[in-house]
Design a protein around this motif. Structure first.
Motif, mmCIF file in Angstrom:
data_model
loop_
_atom_site.group_PDB
_atom_site.id
_atom_site.type_symbol
_atom_site.label_atom_id
_atom_site.label_comp_id
_atom_site.label_asym_id
_atom_site.label_seq_id
_atom_site.Cartn_x
_atom_site.Cartn_y
_atom_site.Cartn_z
ATOM 1 N N LYS A 105 -74.001 -62.213 2.333
ATOM 2 C CA LYS A 105 -74.482 -63.034 1.213
ATOM 3 C C LYS A 105 -73.874 -62.584 -0.104
ATOM 4 C CE LYS A 105 -78.752 -64.574 -1.037
ATOM 5 N NZ LYS A 105 -80.244 -64.497 -1.008
ATOM 6 N N GLN A 106 -73.839 -61.284 -0.324
ATOM 7 C CA GLN A 106 -73.355 -60.759 -1.606
ATOM 8 C C GLN A 106 -71.851 -60.932 -1.770
ATOM 9 O OE1 GLN A 106 -75.218 -59.643 -4.144
ATOM 10 N NE2 GLN A 106 -77.056 -60.074 -2.946
ATOM 11 N N LEU A 107 -71.100 -60.788 -0.698
ATOM 12 C CA LEU A 107 -69.645 -60.800 -0.794
ATOM 13 C C LEU A 107 -69.023 -62.164 -0.500
ATOM 14 C CD1 LEU A 107 -68.897 -57.377 0.943
ATOM 15 C CD2 LEU A 107 -68.798 -57.895 -1.506
ATOM 16 N N ALA A 108 -69.857 -63.143 -0.210
ATOM 17 C CA ALA A 108 -69.328 -64.476 0.099
ATOM 18 C C ALA A 108 -68.524 -65.049 -1.065
ATOM 19 C CB ALA A 108 -70.463 -65.417 0.478
ATOM 20 N N SER A 109 -68.894 -64.675 -2.297
ATOM 21 C CA SER A 109 -68.213 -65.215 -3.475
ATOM 22 C C SER A 109 -67.046 -64.354 -3.935
ATOM 23 C CB SER A 109 -69.203 -65.371 -4.630
ATOM 24 O OG SER A 109 -69.821 -64.141 -4.939
ATOM 25 N N GLY A 110 -66.828 -63.206 -3.302
ATOM 26 C CA GLY A 110 -65.690 -62.378 -3.668
ATOM 27 C C GLY A 110 -65.990 -60.898 -3.628
ATOM 28 N N PRO A 111 -64.976 -60.057 -3.891
ATOM 29 C CA PRO A 111 -65.114 -58.596 -3.831
ATOM 30 C C PRO A 111 -66.116 -58.071 -4.848
ATOM 31 C CG PRO A 111 -62.802 -59.235 -3.841
ATOM 32 C CD PRO A 111 -63.588 -60.463 -4.189
ATOM 33 N N MET A 112 -66.656 -56.879 -4.562
ATOM 34 C CA MET A 112 -67.601 -56.225 -5.453
ATOM 35 C C MET A 112 -67.294 -54.741 -5.535
ATOM 36 S SD MET A 112 -71.291 -57.927 -4.390
ATOM 37 C CE MET A 112 -72.187 -57.012 -5.665
ATOM 38 N N GLU A 113 -67.614 -54.132 -6.678
ATOM 39 C CA GLU A 113 -67.518 -52.686 -6.804
ATOM 40 C C GLU A 113 -68.566 -52.034 -5.918
ATOM 41 O OE1 GLU A 113 -68.054 -51.796 -10.887
ATOM 42 O OE2 GLU A 113 -66.113 -52.617 -11.512
ATOM 43 N N ASP A 114 -68.266 -50.808 -5.484
ATOM 44 C CA ASP A 114 -69.176 -50.151 -4.547
ATOM 45 C C ASP A 114 -70.569 -49.953 -5.120
ATOM 46 O OD1 ASP A 114 -68.287 -48.321 -6.373
ATOM 47 O OD2 ASP A 114 -67.737 -46.782 -4.930
ATOM 48 N N ALA A 115 -70.659 -49.603 -6.404
ATOM 49 C CA ALA A 115 -71.969 -49.360 -7.011
ATOM 50 C C ALA A 115 -72.801 -50.638 -7.063
ATOM 51 C CB ALA A 115 -71.810 -48.780 -8.410
ATOM 52 N N LYS A 116 -72.162 -51.762 -7.393
ATOM 53 C CA LYS A 116 -72.889 -53.029 -7.477
ATOM 54 C C LYS A 116 -73.323 -53.510 -6.101
ATOM 55 C CE LYS A 116 -70.849 -54.713 -11.797
ATOM 56 N NZ LYS A 116 -70.070 -55.788 -12.461
ATOM 57 N N LEU A 117 -72.457 -53.360 -5.121
ATOM 58 C CA LEU A 117 -72.827 -53.759 -3.765
ATOM 59 C C LEU A 117 -73.947 -52.868 -3.244
ATOM 60 C CD1 LEU A 117 -72.438 -55.435 -1.234
ATOM 61 C CD2 LEU A 117 -70.633 -53.846 -0.529
ATOM 62 N N ALA A 118 -73.854 -51.571 -3.509
ATOM 63 C CA ALA A 118 -74.898 -50.645 -3.072
ATOM 64 C C ALA A 118 -76.239 -51.016 -3.674
ATOM 65 C CB ALA A 118 -74.525 -49.216 -3.452
ATOM 66 N N GLU A 119 -76.227 -51.391 -4.941
ATOM 67 C CA GLU A 119 -77.468 -51.786 -5.610
ATOM 68 C C GLU A 119 -78.046 -53.041 -4.981
ATOM 69 O OE1 GLU A 119 -79.051 -53.019 -10.117
ATOM 70 O OE2 GLU A 119 -76.977 -52.368 -9.799
ATOM 71 N N ALA A 120 -77.186 -54.000 -4.653
ATOM 72 C CA ALA A 120 -77.651 -55.245 -4.040
ATOM 73 C C ALA A 120 -78.197 -54.999 -2.631
ATOM 74 C CB ALA A 120 -76.507 -56.252 -3.990
ATOM 75 N N LEU A 121 -77.553 -54.139 -1.871
ATOM 76 C CA LEU A 121 -77.994 -53.871 -0.507
ATOM 77 C C LEU A 121 -79.322 -53.127 -0.465
ATOM 78 C CD1 LEU A 121 -74.646 -52.787 1.217
ATOM 79 C CD2 LEU A 121 -75.812 -54.983 1.421
ATOM 80 N N SER A 122 -79.546 -52.267 -1.442
ATOM 81 C CA SER A 122 -80.756 -51.444 -1.441
ATOM 82 C C SER A 122 -81.874 -52.022 -2.294
ATOM 83 C CB SER A 122 -80.418 -50.039 -1.940
ATOM 84 O OG SER A 122 -79.878 -50.075 -3.255
ATOM 85 N N ALA A 123 -81.684 -53.234 -2.815
ATOM 86 C CA ALA A 123 -82.702 -53.853 -3.670
ATOM 87 C C ALA A 123 -84.047 -53.940 -2.953
ATOM 88 C CB ALA A 123 -82.247 -55.245 -4.097
ATOM 89 N N GLY A 124 -85.094 -53.453 -3.614
ATOM 90 C CA GLY A 124 -86.438 -53.503 -3.057
ATOM 91 C C GLY A 124 -86.773 -52.380 -2.103
ATOM 92 N N LEU A 125 -85.820 -51.480 -1.848
ATOM 93 C CA LEU A 125 -86.048 -50.371 -0.934
ATOM 94 C C LEU A 125 -86.129 -49.063 -1.717
ATOM 95 C CD1 LEU A 125 -83.518 -51.392 1.865
ATOM 96 C CD2 LEU A 125 -85.999 -51.683 1.892
ATOM 97 N N PRO A 126 -86.971 -48.139 -1.266
ATOM 98 C CA PRO A 126 -87.166 -46.890 -2.024
ATOM 99 C C PRO A 126 -86.000 -45.932 -1.881
ATOM 100 C CG PRO A 126 -88.411 -46.821 0.022
ATOM 101 C CD PRO A 126 -87.843 -48.208 -0.072
#
Length: 220
Positions: A105-126
């Motif tokens: 879902k996050q990368l469907a629109s294009g590449p992402m920096e590792d920090a931004k992708l990590a933040e999106a993947l871990s959203a809502g998790l402790p």
């Protein structure tokens, strides 16, 4: 469930290797103290790795120790002989997991920096940010993520094509490559190492040529 921030993915994979050696061919339970001693770290630090490794199907935890699952045993054995096939094994088992779906879902629109992708993947998790970063490293190891020439995370070529293909390509987006893509993994695993690596390199080249270039790429 996110991986622990106390151990890098490389060190977590060493846990799997140690368990195969200590548990023997029958994959007997291995005491956490044994693993900690082999790694030269505390039992508490090792214990923190159990949640993600069990969540992703690599090991079981019990009173008598940790036991490799069938997946964990195969992973450890392949890691000692053929890293490429070990990574493909994880890819096949982890495709469709919650973190794979989030990445799609996050990368469907294009590449992402590792920090931004990590933040999106871990959203809502402790947990601290390192957990999300270590998850992206795990996914890269499992061939669920690629890095482009700028060091940005992208979906593998086949995944990028499937997320952008229209109705007219749904039945066969790669034409003559479809039979190859539908070939069972076991047939690939039977190839000699040199042939296997050459085939993977050929796939990468072909997929890259089929993926439409963005405007910024076309200008360079």
């Amino acid at each position: 469930m996110l991986p622990t921030e106390r151990l890098t993915p490389r060190r977590q994979l060493e846990i799997v290797d140690i368990m195969l050696e200590a548990g023997g061919p029958d994959c007997l339970p291995v005491a956490v103290q044994t693993i900690a001693s082999q790694l030269g770290i505390s039992v508490k630090t090792v214990s923190r790795a159990s949640a993600f490794l069990s969540h992703t199907g690599i090991l079981w935890t019990g009173k008598s120790g940790w036991t490799l699952t069938s997946l964990g045993s195969k992973l450890a054995r392949l890691r000692s002989t053929d890293t490429a096939r070990a990574r493909l094994l994880l890819r096949d088992h982890w495709q469709g997991s919650w973190f794979d779906k989030r990445a799609l879902k996050q990368l469907a629109s294009g590449p992402m920096e590792d920090a931004k992708l990590a933040e999106a993947l871990s959203a809502g998790l402790p947990g601290p940010r390192e957990r999300g970063l270590y998850l992206t490293e795990w996914m890269a190891y499992a061939l669920l993520l690629d890095r482009d020439e700028h060091g940005l995370f992208t979906l593998p070529s086949s995944q990028r094509a499937s997320t952008t293909s229209g109705p007219e390509t749904a039945a066969g987006p790669f034409g003559v490559l479809d039979p190859l893509l539908n070939t069972p993994t076991e047939q690939f695993s039977a190839l000699p190492d040199a042939d296997f690596i050459a085939l993977m390199d050929a796939y990468r080249t072909v997929f890259a040529s089929l993926t439409p270039k963005t405007q910024s790429q076309a200008e360079h």
